[in-house]
Design a protein around this motif. Sequence first.
Motif, mmCIF file in Angstrom:
data_model
loop_
_atom_site.group_PDB
_atom_site.id
_atom_site.type_symbol
_atom_site.label_atom_id
_atom_site.label_comp_id
_atom_site.label_asym_id
_atom_site.label_seq_id
_atom_site.Cartn_x
_atom_site.Cartn_y
_atom_site.Cartn_z
ATOM 1 N N VAL A 477 8.976 6.173 -3.462
ATOM 2 C CA VAL A 477 8.946 5.817 -1.945
ATOM 3 C C VAL A 477 8.333 4.638 -1.674
ATOM 4 C CG1 VAL A 477 8.991 8.490 -1.511
ATOM 5 C CG2 VAL A 477 6.726 7.281 -1.650
ATOM 6 N N GLY A 478 7.772 3.707 -2.664
ATOM 7 C CA GLY A 478 7.333 2.665 -2.287
ATOM 8 C C GLY A 478 5.847 2.480 -2.031
ATOM 9 N N ALA A 479 5.153 3.547 -2.400
ATOM 10 C CA ALA A 479 3.627 3.564 -2.028
ATOM 11 C C ALA A 479 2.888 3.295 -2.960
ATOM 12 C CB ALA A 479 3.405 4.998 -1.454
ATOM 13 N N HIS A 480 3.363 3.108 -4.124
ATOM 14 C CA HIS A 480 2.232 2.667 -5.635
ATOM 15 C C HIS A 480 1.491 1.404 -5.412
ATOM 16 C CE1 HIS A 480 1.044 2.919 -9.514
ATOM 17 N NE2 HIS A 480 1.429 1.631 -9.788
ATOM 18 N N GLU A 481 2.113 0.396 -4.847
ATOM 19 C CA GLU A 481 1.501 -0.989 -4.660
ATOM 20 C C GLU A 481 0.303 -0.977 -3.805
ATOM 21 O OE1 GLU A 481 4.019 -3.997 -4.031
ATOM 22 O OE2 GLU A 481 5.286 -3.916 -5.780
ATOM 23 N N PHE A 482 0.483 -0.280 -2.523
ATOM 24 C CA PHE A 482 -0.636 -0.397 -1.454
ATOM 25 C C PHE A 482 -1.794 0.612 -2.165
ATOM 26 C CE2 PHE A 482 1.083 3.192 0.638
ATOM 27 C CZ PHE A 482 -0.355 3.965 0.828
ATOM 28 N N ILE A 483 -1.509 1.841 -2.653
ATOM 29 C CA ILE A 483 -2.379 2.640 -3.307
ATOM 30 C C ILE A 483 -3.232 1.991 -4.284
ATOM 31 C CG2 ILE A 483 -2.853 4.698 -4.521
ATOM 32 C CD1 ILE A 483 -0.258 5.723 -2.995
ATOM 33 N N GLU A 484 -2.379 1.185 -5.216
ATOM 34 C CA GLU A 484 -3.387 0.660 -6.300
ATOM 35 C C GLU A 484 -3.982 -0.578 -5.789
ATOM 36 O OE1 GLU A 484 -3.204 0.597 -10.150
ATOM 37 O OE2 GLU A 484 -2.906 2.481 -9.295
ATOM 38 N N ALA A 485 -3.833 -0.979 -4.649
ATOM 39 C CA ALA A 485 -4.557 -2.047 -4.022
ATOM 40 C C ALA A 485 -6.026 -1.605 -3.323
ATOM 41 C CB ALA A 485 -3.938 -2.859 -3.052
ATOM 42 N N LEU A 486 -5.901 -0.159 -3.037
ATOM 43 C CA LEU A 486 -7.182 0.573 -2.282
ATOM 44 C C LEU A 486 -8.253 0.497 -3.507
ATOM 45 C CD1 LEU A 486 -5.437 3.523 -1.131
ATOM 46 C CD2 LEU A 486 -6.229 1.561 0.313
ATOM 47 N N PRO A 487 -9.439 0.607 -2.716
ATOM 48 C CA PRO A 487 -10.945 0.228 -3.417
ATOM 49 C C PRO A 487 -10.896 1.157 -4.802
ATOM 50 C CG PRO A 487 -11.126 0.498 -1.101
ATOM 51 C CD PRO A 487 -10.151 0.780 -1.445
#
Length: 604
Positions: A477-487
């Motif tokens: 669903v295209g959420a992996h990149e921003f999740i990986e960028a979380l602290p």
Amino acid sequence: MSTAILGTSGEDRSDYTREESRSIRRRSLRLLGSLVGNLRWQLVLAAVVLIVSTALRVAGPALITYGINTALPAAVDRMDWMPTIGVVAVYLLTAFGGAGLVGWYAVVAARLTQAIMLDLRKRIFLHTQRLSLEFHESYTSGRIISRQTSDLDTIRELLDGGLNELVSGLLYGGFTLVALLLLDWQSGVILVVMGIPLFFLMRWFYLRSQLVYRESRVISAQVIVKFVETMTGIRAVKAFRKEPRNDDEFGGLAMRYRDVNIRSIRLFGTFEPGLMSIASVSLALIVFWGGVRVADGAIAIGTLVGAVLYVRNFFSPLQEVAFFLNSYQSATAALEKVSGVLEEEPTVPDPAEPVDLWEARGHVRFDEVRFGYSDERVILPDFTLDIPAGQTIALVGTTGAGKSTLAKLVSRFYDPTRGAITLDGVDLRSLHPKDLRRAIVMVTQEAYLFSGTVADNIALGKPDATVEEIQDAARAVGAHEFIEALPDGYATDVNKRGGRVSAGQRQLISFARAFLADPAVLILDEATASLDIPSERLIQDALQTLLSDRTAIIIAHRLSTVAIADRVLVMEHGRIIEDDAPATLIEGDGKFAQLHSAWQQSLV
């Protein structure tokens, strides 16, 4: 509207009729009985310990009477100190034995209280979870919090102290009266006669305080509700500068709460002097009549001393009983509220004989369905719709057309008033709850995230999912990149209401959750409303992935989301007025064509 919700709406009242009050008391007693039903032997132990300790405490004045009348003359006249030593030894034995048993009783009573409170707290939580959405949409969160916090604390205070004071006070008073009658029946008769004004005083205090404390609980709940609602909606409060109005409203509630507490204090201020007056008159009469008889030689001086001690002991616990009445009224009102919640029945009950559906295909059908939130407010008057398995339909229409209601019916948050909704030919009312929740998933605009990690929130759709499955769902669903960028990546704690992620990111996490659950029927109720236009365009492919190979119902005001549907249904006043492929409806001159034209102009 169901009778359960009508009962809830009237729960926080103070103007009950006599029959309603009786019904509520019976309901509360049933709850209390069920709570202590599994603690019978602990209750028996507590009763035995209390009875023995009370008997030992009551023996004191009788021993003093014997000491003055018999032991002391023997020591003075015959220099025989053995009776005196014996009386002192027995007195100390009863005193220390009574004190030890009182301590033991306190421990046993505390364990009973904690067992009851644990059971009650769990019951409220489990029961409110089990209740249908209709209850939670009618019962404010502040009232639920009040039931679980202040009401339970009030009941705990009653069980911890008040109830112990009542039982021990009544038992001690009863034993004292019996001992006084055995010691000197005439003094006992005087005390019984003085019990008449005492009875009327206690009854007056009980009836007046009952009204005051019920009102106190109602206002207390209103204070909590106002506070919780204000803090929950603090952004709206600040955005619309509602602080001054809230200050006035909360100040008014706080003043009413203060006033009702002052009235309760005044009640006790009247009761306590009245009790002291009756005690003083009783003591004066017994001393006077006892003195006359001592002068005549009818009784010994030790008997008069014992009678005076018994009278003082009789009245001393009555103040504790009054304190119990003080807390009892508050706890009774709290128990009424708690029992009211526990008496609520789900308006969407589980089937008595559930039908299993291990592999759902996703064929949904509405068959002459009628539904309304009340008899006066009918949303779907006579609704029939067939959604083949694997088809994606989009529902559009003005606000109030019935789109979200239709979604709630498919999810079985509500049951239709008439007709049936089926999944693969099985009526939803007969479908096993676990199969229903596995087959149908709704993604709403709110996209609520629970305290915990991002991975925990995605895994809500499949608790036993592996890390790889969670990450695959996020990628889809295209959420992996921003999740990986979380602290901390997937281990990031989202805090309350997803405080570390934006509204659009919360929505993507909810998409991943739905993808991982892999339902046969997926409902998107304004699920892209939190996304801006660029974000929405970025997840169009994700939506295609999310909706493929399953039945999907999309409710959206943004017509860009509608474009991926196989079929568009235009609803108005609970009826379908247009039903066709998006391209076909756009080429026409109907309602959807007008909506699409207006949407395109808004983009220019």
